[in-house]
Design a protein around this motif. Structure first.
Motif, PDB file in Angstrom:
ATOM      1  N   LEU A   1     -26.324  66.753 -10.839  1.00  0.00           N
ATOM      2  CA  LEU A   1     -27.785  66.875 -10.828  1.00  0.00           C
ATOM      3  C   LEU A   1     -28.407  66.362 -12.129  1.00  0.00           C
ATOM      4  O   LEU A   1     -29.405  65.641 -12.097  1.00  0.00           O
ATOM      5  CB  LEU A   1     -28.217  68.321 -10.597  1.00  0.00           C
ATOM      6  CG  LEU A   1     -27.894  68.944  -9.248  1.00  0.00           C
ATOM      7  CD1 LEU A   1     -28.393  70.384  -9.193  1.00  0.00           C
ATOM      8  CD2 LEU A   1     -28.471  68.134  -8.103  1.00  0.00           C
ATOM      9  N   VAL A   2     -27.835  66.732 -13.264  1.00  0.00           N
ATOM     10  CA  VAL A   2     -28.439  66.338 -14.535  1.00  0.00           C
ATOM     11  C   VAL A   2     -28.211  64.857 -14.839  1.00  0.00           C
ATOM     12  O   VAL A   2     -28.942  64.274 -15.636  1.00  0.00           O
ATOM     13  CB  VAL A   2     -27.994  67.208 -15.729  1.00  0.00           C
ATOM     14  CG1 VAL A   2     -28.363  68.663 -15.498  1.00  0.00           C
ATOM     15  CG2 VAL A   2     -26.534  67.066 -16.032  1.00  0.00           C
ATOM     16  N   LYS A   3     -27.232  64.246 -14.191  1.00  0.00           N
ATOM     17  CA  LYS A   3     -26.952  62.824 -14.426  1.00  0.00           C
ATOM     18  C   LYS A   3     -27.700  61.904 -13.470  1.00  0.00           C
ATOM     19  O   LYS A   3     -27.729  60.689 -13.676  1.00  0.00           O
ATOM     20  CB  LYS A   3     -25.449  62.563 -14.318  1.00  0.00           C
ATOM     21  CG  LYS A   3     -24.675  63.153 -15.469  1.00  0.00           C
ATOM     22  CD  LYS A   3     -23.194  62.896 -15.355  1.00  0.00           C
ATOM     23  CE  LYS A   3     -22.491  63.476 -16.582  1.00  0.00           C
ATOM     24  NZ  LYS A   3     -21.039  63.315 -16.482  1.00  0.00           N
ATOM     25  N   LYS A   4     -28.323  62.482 -12.439  1.00  0.00           N
ATOM     26  CA  LYS A   4     -28.995  61.679 -11.413  1.00  0.00           C
ATOM     27  C   LYS A   4     -30.255  60.973 -11.918  1.00  0.00           C
ATOM     28  O   LYS A   4     -30.584  59.895 -11.457  1.00  0.00           O
ATOM     29  CB  LYS A   4     -29.373  62.595 -10.243  1.00  0.00           C
ATOM     30  CG  LYS A   4     -28.797  62.163  -8.934  1.00  0.00           C
ATOM     31  CD  LYS A   4     -28.809  63.258  -7.902  1.00  0.00           C
ATOM     32  CE  LYS A   4     -30.133  63.497  -7.263  1.00  0.00           C
ATOM     33  NZ  LYS A   4     -30.021  64.380  -6.090  1.00  0.00           N
TER      34      LYS A   4
ATOM     35  N   SER B   1     -20.258  73.897 -11.667  1.00  0.00           N
ATOM     36  CA  SER B   1     -20.375  73.025 -12.831  1.00  0.00           C
ATOM     37  C   SER B   1     -20.383  71.547 -12.416  1.00  0.00           C
ATOM     38  O   SER B   1     -21.159  70.755 -12.945  1.00  0.00           O
ATOM     39  CB  SER B   1     -19.242  73.314 -13.797  1.00  0.00           C
ATOM     40  OG  SER B   1     -19.383  72.571 -14.971  1.00  0.00           O
ATOM     41  N   GLU B   2     -19.537  71.192 -11.461  1.00  0.00           N
ATOM     42  CA  GLU B   2     -19.467  69.796 -11.001  1.00  0.00           C
ATOM     43  C   GLU B   2     -20.774  69.373 -10.348  1.00  0.00           C
ATOM     44  O   GLU B   2     -21.268  68.275 -10.579  1.00  0.00           O
ATOM     45  CB  GLU B   2     -18.310  69.603 -10.008  1.00  0.00           C
ATOM     46  CG  GLU B   2     -16.935  69.847 -10.580  1.00  0.00           C
ATOM     47  CD  GLU B   2     -16.562  71.328 -10.657  1.00  0.00           C
ATOM     48  OE1 GLU B   2     -17.177  72.168  -9.953  1.00  0.00           O
ATOM     49  OE2 GLU B   2     -15.671  71.648 -11.464  1.00  0.00           O
TER      50      GLU B   2
ATOM     51  N   ALA C   1     -25.200  79.096 -17.115  1.00  0.00           N
ATOM     52  CA  ALA C   1     -23.806  79.005 -17.563  1.00  0.00           C
ATOM     53  C   ALA C   1     -23.468  77.573 -17.973  1.00  0.00           C
ATOM     54  O   ALA C   1     -22.788  77.347 -18.978  1.00  0.00           O
ATOM     55  CB  ALA C   1     -22.864  79.468 -16.448  1.00  0.00           C
ATOM     56  N   TYR C   2     -23.968  76.598 -17.208  1.00  0.00           N
ATOM     57  CA  TYR C   2     -23.690  75.179 -17.471  1.00  0.00           C
ATOM     58  C   TYR C   2     -24.163  74.776 -18.864  1.00  0.00           C
ATOM     59  O   TYR C   2     -23.470  74.092 -19.604  1.00  0.00           O
ATOM     60  CB  TYR C   2     -24.370  74.338 -16.394  1.00  0.00           C
ATOM     61  CG  TYR C   2     -24.210  72.848 -16.543  1.00  0.00           C
ATOM     62  CD1 TYR C   2     -23.064  72.208 -16.089  1.00  0.00           C
ATOM     63  CD2 TYR C   2     -25.220  72.078 -17.106  1.00  0.00           C
ATOM     64  CE1 TYR C   2     -22.913  70.834 -16.200  1.00  0.00           C
ATOM     65  CE2 TYR C   2     -25.081  70.705 -17.228  1.00  0.00           C
ATOM     66  CZ  TYR C   2     -23.934  70.093 -16.772  1.00  0.00           C
ATOM     67  OH  TYR C   2     -23.793  68.736 -16.890  1.00  0.00           O
ATOM     68  N   SER C   3     -25.371  75.203 -19.211  1.00  0.00           N
ATOM     69  CA  SER C   3     -25.965  74.814 -20.496  1.00  0.00           C
ATOM     70  C   SER C   3     -25.637  75.794 -21.625  1.00  0.00           C
ATOM     71  O   SER C   3     -25.903  75.495 -22.786  1.00  0.00           O
ATOM     72  CB  SER C   3     -27.483  74.730 -20.363  1.00  0.00           C
ATOM     73  OG  SER C   3     -28.005  76.018 -20.050  1.00  0.00           O
TER      74      SER C   3
ATOM     75  N   SER D   1     -29.154  63.064 -19.317  1.00  0.00           N
ATOM     76  CA  SER D   1     -28.006  63.939 -19.036  1.00  0.00           C
ATOM     77  C   SER D   1     -27.679  64.918 -20.151  1.00  0.00           C
ATOM     78  O   SER D   1     -26.717  65.668 -20.046  1.00  0.00           O
ATOM     79  CB  SER D   1     -26.743  63.122 -18.725  1.00  0.00           C
ATOM     80  OG  SER D   1     -26.987  62.219 -17.689  1.00  0.00           O
ATOM     81  N   GLU D   2     -28.444  64.926 -21.221  1.00  0.00           N
ATOM     82  CA  GLU D   2     -28.177  65.839 -22.327  1.00  0.00           C
ATOM     83  C   GLU D   2     -29.185  66.980 -22.331  1.00  0.00           C
ATOM     84  O   GLU D   2     -30.388  66.760 -22.215  1.00  0.00           O
ATOM     85  CB  GLU D   2     -28.236  65.094 -23.662  1.00  0.00           C
ATOM     86  CG  GLU D   2     -27.093  64.125 -23.848  1.00  0.00           C
ATOM     87  CD  GLU D   2     -27.052  63.551 -25.254  1.00  0.00           C
ATOM     88  OE1 GLU D   2     -27.417  64.275 -26.207  1.00  0.00           O
ATOM     89  OE2 GLU D   2     -26.677  62.382 -25.380  1.00  0.00           O
ATOM     90  N   PHE D   3     -28.656  68.178 -22.501  1.00  0.00           N
ATOM     91  CA  PHE D   3     -29.513  69.347 -22.566  1.00  0.00           C
ATOM     92  C   PHE D   3     -30.339  69.315 -23.844  1.00  0.00           C
ATOM     93  O   PHE D   3     -29.807  69.173 -24.938  1.00  0.00           O
ATOM     94  CB  PHE D   3     -28.652  70.616 -22.534  1.00  0.00           C
ATOM     95  CG  PHE D   3     -29.439  71.886 -22.656  1.00  0.00           C
ATOM     96  CD1 PHE D   3     -30.415  72.213 -21.732  1.00  0.00           C
ATOM     97  CD2 PHE D   3     -29.200  72.756 -23.701  1.00  0.00           C
ATOM     98  CE1 PHE D   3     -31.140  73.388 -21.839  1.00  0.00           C
ATOM     99  CE2 PHE D   3     -29.904  73.941 -23.822  1.00  0.00           C
ATOM    100  CZ  PHE D   3     -30.885  74.255 -22.888  1.00  0.00           C
TER     101      PHE D   3
END
Length: 154
Positions: A45-48, A39-40, A99-101, A113-115
């Protein structure tokens, strides 16, 4: 696929071949997942990048129709600056991002950074104009605005 969307997809394939000798446009980055589905790590990755896509395959060679549709929508809006992660290269990433989303399918699109969702959601946003508005919030101007402006002035 509607006739107009099919024509747009065909035109986009031509667009892709004219950019830099390959299908990947400038700014489209194949990013390494680092081999972790934690998760970390996924949060990092999604914030990059402002636009992040997890797909099956690559933008040059999507390995499923849904991933291809997402790539074509991004091209239609001339989104050229985004990171993508090929979940077929990393089973931990493939399971971890689901699982993350809390979303069971691939592709998955993240804006700022938002799904956002998968192919169906992105297609709906494209069709109803919401994608243009979300891109504006990120400081990304969709070229569809220019095309609409040109049509309105005729």
């Amino acid at each position: 696929m509607s006739g107009s969307l099919g024509r747009a997809a065909a035109a986009l394939l031509c667009w892709g071949h004219s950019v830099g000798g390959g299908l990947r446009g400038p700014g489209v980055r194949a990013a390494s997942s680092g081999g972790s589905g934690s998760s970390e790590h996924l949060d990092m990755l999604v914030k990059k990048d402002r636009v992040v896509v997890f797909l099956k395959g690559t933008p040059e060679q999507p390995q499923c129709g849904f991933s291809n549709t997402v790539v074509q929508i991004l091209r239609l809006h001339s989104i050229r600056d985004y990171a993508f992660y090929n979940v077929l290269d990393d089973p931990q990433l493939r399971q971890g991002i689901k699982a993350y989303s809390n979303w069971p399918t691939i592709p998955q699109v993240y804006l700022n950074s938002e799904f956002v969702g998968g192919c169906d959601i992105l297609l709906q946003m494209h069709q109803n104009g919401d994608l243009v508005e979300e891109l504006k919030k990120l400081g990304i101007r969709s070229t569809l605005l220019d095309e609409k402006k040109d049509q309105d002035s005729k």
